[in-house]
Write a protein that holds these residues in place. Structure first.
Motif, PDB file in Angstrom:
ATOM      1  N   TYR A   1       0.815  -1.219   0.000  1.00  0.00           N
ATOM      2  CA  TYR A   1       0.000   0.000   0.000  1.00  0.00           C
ATOM      3  C   TYR A   1       0.846   1.265   0.000  1.00  0.00           C
ATOM      4  O   TYR A   1       0.374   2.320  -0.444  1.00  0.00           O
ATOM      5  N   GLY A   2       2.086   1.165   0.455  1.00  0.00           N
ATOM      6  CA  GLY A   2       2.997   2.293   0.277  1.00  0.00           C
ATOM      7  C   GLY A   2       3.286   2.527  -1.195  1.00  0.00           C
ATOM      8  O   GLY A   2       3.262   3.673  -1.678  1.00  0.00           O
ATOM      9  N   PHE A   3       3.522   1.437  -1.922  1.00  0.00           N
ATOM     10  CA  PHE A   3       3.783   1.556  -3.360  1.00  0.00           C
ATOM     11  C   PHE A   3       2.529   2.002  -4.111  1.00  0.00           C
ATOM     12  O   PHE A   3       2.604   2.801  -5.048  1.00  0.00           O
ATOM     13  N   VAL A   4       1.371   1.492  -3.695  1.00  0.00           N
ATOM     14  CA  VAL A   4       0.113   1.906  -4.330  1.00  0.00           C
ATOM     15  C   VAL A   4      -0.121   3.402  -4.120  1.00  0.00           C
ATOM     16  O   VAL A   4      -0.529   4.118  -5.040  1.00  0.00           O
ATOM     17  N   GLY A   5       0.149   3.887  -2.892  1.00  0.00           N
ATOM     18  CA  GLY A   5       0.012   5.316  -2.632  1.00  0.00           C
ATOM     19  C   GLY A   5       0.925   6.140  -3.524  1.00  0.00           C
ATOM     20  O   GLY A   5       0.535   7.199  -4.030  1.00  0.00           O
ATOM     21  N   LEU A   6       2.146   5.650  -3.725  1.00  0.00           N
ATOM     22  CA  LEU A   6       3.089   6.348  -4.600  1.00  0.00           C
ATOM     23  C   LEU A   6       2.578   6.365  -6.038  1.00  0.00           C
ATOM     24  O   LEU A   6       2.691   7.382  -6.736  1.00  0.00           O
ATOM     25  N   ILE A   7       1.980   5.269  -6.480  1.00  0.00           N
ATOM     26  CA  ILE A   7       1.463   5.195  -7.849  1.00  0.00           C
ATOM     27  C   ILE A   7       0.342   6.195  -8.074  1.00  0.00           C
ATOM     28  O   ILE A   7       0.343   6.960  -9.050  1.00  0.00           O
ATOM     29  N   VAL A   8      -0.642   6.198  -7.166  1.00  0.00           N
ATOM     30  CA  VAL A   8      -1.823   7.035  -7.397  1.00  0.00           C
ATOM     31  C   VAL A   8      -1.525   8.522  -7.216  1.00  0.00           C
ATOM     32  O   VAL A   8      -2.261   9.370  -7.734  1.00  0.00           O
ATOM     33  N   LYS A   9      -0.456   8.848  -6.501  1.00  0.00           N
ATOM     34  CA  LYS A   9      -0.111  10.266  -6.324  1.00  0.00           C
ATOM     35  C   LYS A   9       1.029  10.697  -7.241  1.00  0.00           C
ATOM     36  O   LYS A   9       1.498  11.833  -7.159  1.00  0.00           O
ATOM     37  N   ALA A  10       1.473   9.808  -8.118  1.00  0.00           N
ATOM     38  CA  ALA A  10       2.591  10.140  -9.004  1.00  0.00           C
ATOM     39  C   ALA A  10       2.259  11.312  -9.909  1.00  0.00           C
ATOM     40  O   ALA A  10       3.116  12.157 -10.198  1.00  0.00           O
ATOM     41  N   ASP A  11       0.987  11.387 -10.385  1.00  0.00           N
ATOM     42  CA  ASP A  11       0.633  12.502 -11.251  1.00  0.00           C
ATOM     43  C   ASP A  11       0.700  13.830 -10.499  1.00  0.00           C
ATOM     44  O   ASP A  11       1.114  14.854 -11.061  1.00  0.00           O
ATOM     45  N   ASP A  12       0.315  13.827  -9.225  1.00  0.00           N
ATOM     46  CA  ASP A  12       0.431  15.050  -8.415  1.00  0.00           C
ATOM     47  C   ASP A  12       1.897  15.437  -8.224  1.00  0.00           C
ATOM     48  O   ASP A  12       2.237  16.624  -8.243  1.00  0.00           O
ATOM     49  N   ILE A  13       2.744  14.429  -8.044  1.00  0.00           N
ATOM     50  CA  ILE A  13       4.179  14.696  -7.931  1.00  0.00           C
ATOM     51  C   ILE A  13       4.690  15.303  -9.236  1.00  0.00           C
ATOM     52  O   ILE A  13       5.488  16.253  -9.231  1.00  0.00           O
TER      53      ILE A  13
ATOM     54  N   VAL B   1       2.973  17.063 -11.449  1.00  0.00           N
ATOM     55  CA  VAL B   1       2.490  18.452 -11.534  1.00  0.00           C
ATOM     56  C   VAL B   1       3.344  19.368 -10.665  1.00  0.00           C
ATOM     57  O   VAL B   1       3.688  20.493 -11.063  1.00  0.00           O
ATOM     58  N   HIS B   2       3.694  18.889  -9.483  1.00  0.00           N
ATOM     59  CA  HIS B   2       4.525  19.689  -8.580  1.00  0.00           C
ATOM     60  C   HIS B   2       5.907  19.944  -9.197  1.00  0.00           C
ATOM     61  O   HIS B   2       6.443  21.057  -9.092  1.00  0.00           O
ATOM     62  N   LEU B   3       6.460  18.937  -9.834  1.00  0.00           N
ATOM     63  CA  LEU B   3       7.780  19.093 -10.446  1.00  0.00           C
ATOM     64  C   LEU B   3       7.737  19.983 -11.695  1.00  0.00           C
ATOM     65  O   LEU B   3       8.746  20.594 -12.059  1.00  0.00           O
ATOM     66  N   ALA B   4       6.574  20.064 -12.345  1.00  0.00           N
ATOM     67  CA  ALA B   4       6.458  20.814 -13.598  1.00  0.00           C
ATOM     68  C   ALA B   4       6.150  22.296 -13.395  1.00  0.00           C
ATOM     69  O   ALA B   4       5.906  23.010 -14.364  1.00  0.00           O
ATOM     70  N   LYS B   5       6.164  22.759 -12.168  1.00  0.00           N
ATOM     71  CA  LYS B   5       5.882  24.174 -11.902  1.00  0.00           C
ATOM     72  C   LYS B   5       6.915  25.062 -12.594  1.00  0.00           C
ATOM     73  O   LYS B   5       8.067  24.677 -12.790  1.00  0.00           O
ATOM     74  N   GLU B   6       6.481  26.278 -12.925  1.00  0.00           N
ATOM     75  CA  GLU B   6       7.342  27.203 -13.664  1.00  0.00           C
ATOM     76  C   GLU B   6       8.610  27.569 -12.904  1.00  0.00           C
ATOM     77  O   GLU B   6       9.618  27.926 -13.495  1.00  0.00           O
TER      78      GLU B   6
ATOM     79  N   GLY C   1       6.686  14.649 -18.079  1.00  0.00           N
ATOM     80  CA  GLY C   1       6.780  13.258 -18.528  1.00  0.00           C
ATOM     81  C   GLY C   1       6.025  12.313 -17.609  1.00  0.00           C
ATOM     82  O   GLY C   1       5.342  11.390 -18.078  1.00  0.00           O
ATOM     83  N   ILE C   2       6.126  12.545 -16.307  1.00  0.00           N
ATOM     84  CA  ILE C   2       5.407  11.703 -15.341  1.00  0.00           C
ATOM     85  C   ILE C   2       3.901  11.844 -15.530  1.00  0.00           C
ATOM     86  O   ILE C   2       3.159  10.854 -15.543  1.00  0.00           O
ATOM     87  N   VAL C   3       3.438  13.094 -15.703  1.00  0.00           N
ATOM     88  CA  VAL C   3       2.001  13.336 -15.870  1.00  0.00           C
ATOM     89  C   VAL C   3       1.482  12.645 -17.122  1.00  0.00           C
ATOM     90  O   VAL C   3       0.402  12.038 -17.120  1.00  0.00           O
ATOM     91  N   LYS C   4       2.238  12.714 -18.224  1.00  0.00           N
ATOM     92  CA  LYS C   4       1.808  12.086 -19.472  1.00  0.00           C
ATOM     93  C   LYS C   4       1.872  10.559 -19.398  1.00  0.00           C
ATOM     94  O   LYS C   4       1.064   9.864 -20.020  1.00  0.00           O
ATOM     95  N   PHE C   5       2.829  10.041 -18.631  1.00  0.00           N
ATOM     96  CA  PHE C   5       3.049   8.599 -18.587  1.00  0.00           C
ATOM     97  C   PHE C   5       2.048   7.874 -17.685  1.00  0.00           C
ATOM     98  O   PHE C   5       1.690   6.722 -17.960  1.00  0.00           O
ATOM     99  N   MET C   6       1.580   8.518 -16.620  1.00  0.00           N
ATOM    100  CA  MET C   6       0.783   7.827 -15.613  1.00  0.00           C
ATOM    101  C   MET C   6      -0.519   7.228 -16.135  1.00  0.00           C
ATOM    102  O   MET C   6      -0.870   6.102 -15.756  1.00  0.00           O
TER     103      MET C   6
ATOM    104  N   ILE D   1      13.873  19.565 -14.647  1.00  0.00           N
ATOM    105  CA  ILE D   1      12.915  19.092 -13.647  1.00  0.00           C
ATOM    106  C   ILE D   1      11.495  19.218 -14.184  1.00  0.00           C
ATOM    107  O   ILE D   1      10.664  18.319 -13.994  1.00  0.00           O
ATOM    108  N   LYS D   2      11.217  20.313 -14.897  1.00  0.00           N
ATOM    109  CA  LYS D   2       9.885  20.506 -15.470  1.00  0.00           C
ATOM    110  C   LYS D   2       9.593  19.434 -16.525  1.00  0.00           C
ATOM    111  O   LYS D   2       8.472  18.925 -16.611  1.00  0.00           O
TER     112      LYS D   2
END
Length: 301
Positions: free
Chosen positions: A190-202, A204-209, A221-226, A215-216
């Motif tokens: 469930y730790g890994f599952v939590g990481l998976i489902v929040k990967a898109d939020d991570i 978005v956070h990394l893609a900030k201006e 890339g993470i957002v598109k891949f998830m 890093i952006k």
């Protein structure tokens, strides 16, 4: 009197030494058991994320925590004591119970495969039916209930396999290993599952201006891949359900169990191929068995 007390202390010290030596084997037994249940762990990890898809993103971690908490409670309070009691009073019952759980996994896996191929027909039929309105709270409760039900089957398989690994060891070892495996696998899955489902939020956070360009790019890339990754994970979870369920049933039947063992021995020089062939055969067998169970369930209804 003093002599008797010293003899008693010697006996206690010897008992402590034996217990300590026995407990030294616990890490090795936990590692061995974790390897044996790896297929079920993959299944659990792949299946769970779908239960939070389409829900409020702010509720994702809360839902996963609810599932994880109930999973751990089931393993420690319900399943582990039940396995110990069955192992002591009715060891013959463990294999049939495992096979029932395997049959349920095959049924669930077939249902998912069937829904994939009949999606368009279902959508067309749904358009002529009245749509039931469900609140977000009701949907969340239904998702958690469904996830816990599936996890209960998988957890029962994990606990039963764990018990079979330590059945010949002292009772203290059995309890410690089963508790350790329950906690370790629940936290890991469930730790890994939590990481998976929040990967898109991570992402978005990394893609900030305000971030550096590399890093952006990583964040975008993470957002598109998830979405693709979650889709692939859903297919993997379904395949794992069929594979694990059929393999559990196969090992409960002497003829098929010997056939799988003979297959592994014949391809011992090519372990990767042996594993792949076994997975494919079990997957196809699980799909066929799931289809048969589905027909029986439909007739009973």
């Amino acid at each position: 009197m003093a002599t008797g007390l010293l003899a008693l202390l010697d006996d206690v010290a010897a008992l402590v030494k034996v217990s300590a030596a026995s407990l030294d084997d616990v890490p090795a037994q936990v590692a061995k058991t974790t390897g044996k249940v790896s297929g079920i762990v993959i299944d659990d990890t792949a299946v769970t994320p779908k239960y939070v898809v389409g829900l409020d993103p702010s509720r994702e971690l809360s839902i996963i925590f609810q599932i994880a908490k109930k999973s751990l409670i089931n393993k420690i309070i319900l399943l582990s004591p039940a396995a110990l009691l069955l192992g002591f009073f009715a060891p013959w019952a463990i294999t049939p119970i495992l096979m029932l759980g395997g049959a349920y996994l095959c049924f669930e896996g077939y249902e998912k495969v069937h829904s994939m191929f009949s999606k368009h027909a279902a959508d067309a039929a749904q358009s002529t039916e009245e749509v039931k309105v469900v609140t977000p709270e009701e949907l969340e409760k239904a998702r958690v209930k469904g996830a816990v039900r599936t996890d209960l089957i998988l957890s029962a398989e994990i606990v039963a396999i764990t018990y079979s690994t330590v059945a010949d060891t002292p009772l203290v070892n059995q309890i410690v290993v089963m508790l350790a495996v329950a906690v370790f696998i629940t936290v890991a899955v469930y730790g890994f599952v939590g990481l998976i489902v929040k990967a898109d939020d991570i992402g978005v956070h990394l893609a900030k201006e305000s971030r550096r360009e590399n890093i952006k790019k990583l964040g975008r890339g993470i957002v598109k891949f998830m979405p693709s990754f979650l889709s692939i994970l859903g297919y993997v979870g379904t395949a794992a359900m069929l594979w694990v369920g059929a393999e559990i049933i196969a090992h409960g039947i002497p003829f098929t169990s010997h056939a799988l063992d003979d297959l592994e021995h014949s391809l011992a020089h090519l372990p990767a191929l042996a594993w792949l062939v076994k997975v494919v055969l079990c997957g196809v067998g699980g799909l066929i068995l799931g289809a048969i169970i589905e027909r029986v369930v439909r007739l009973l209804h």
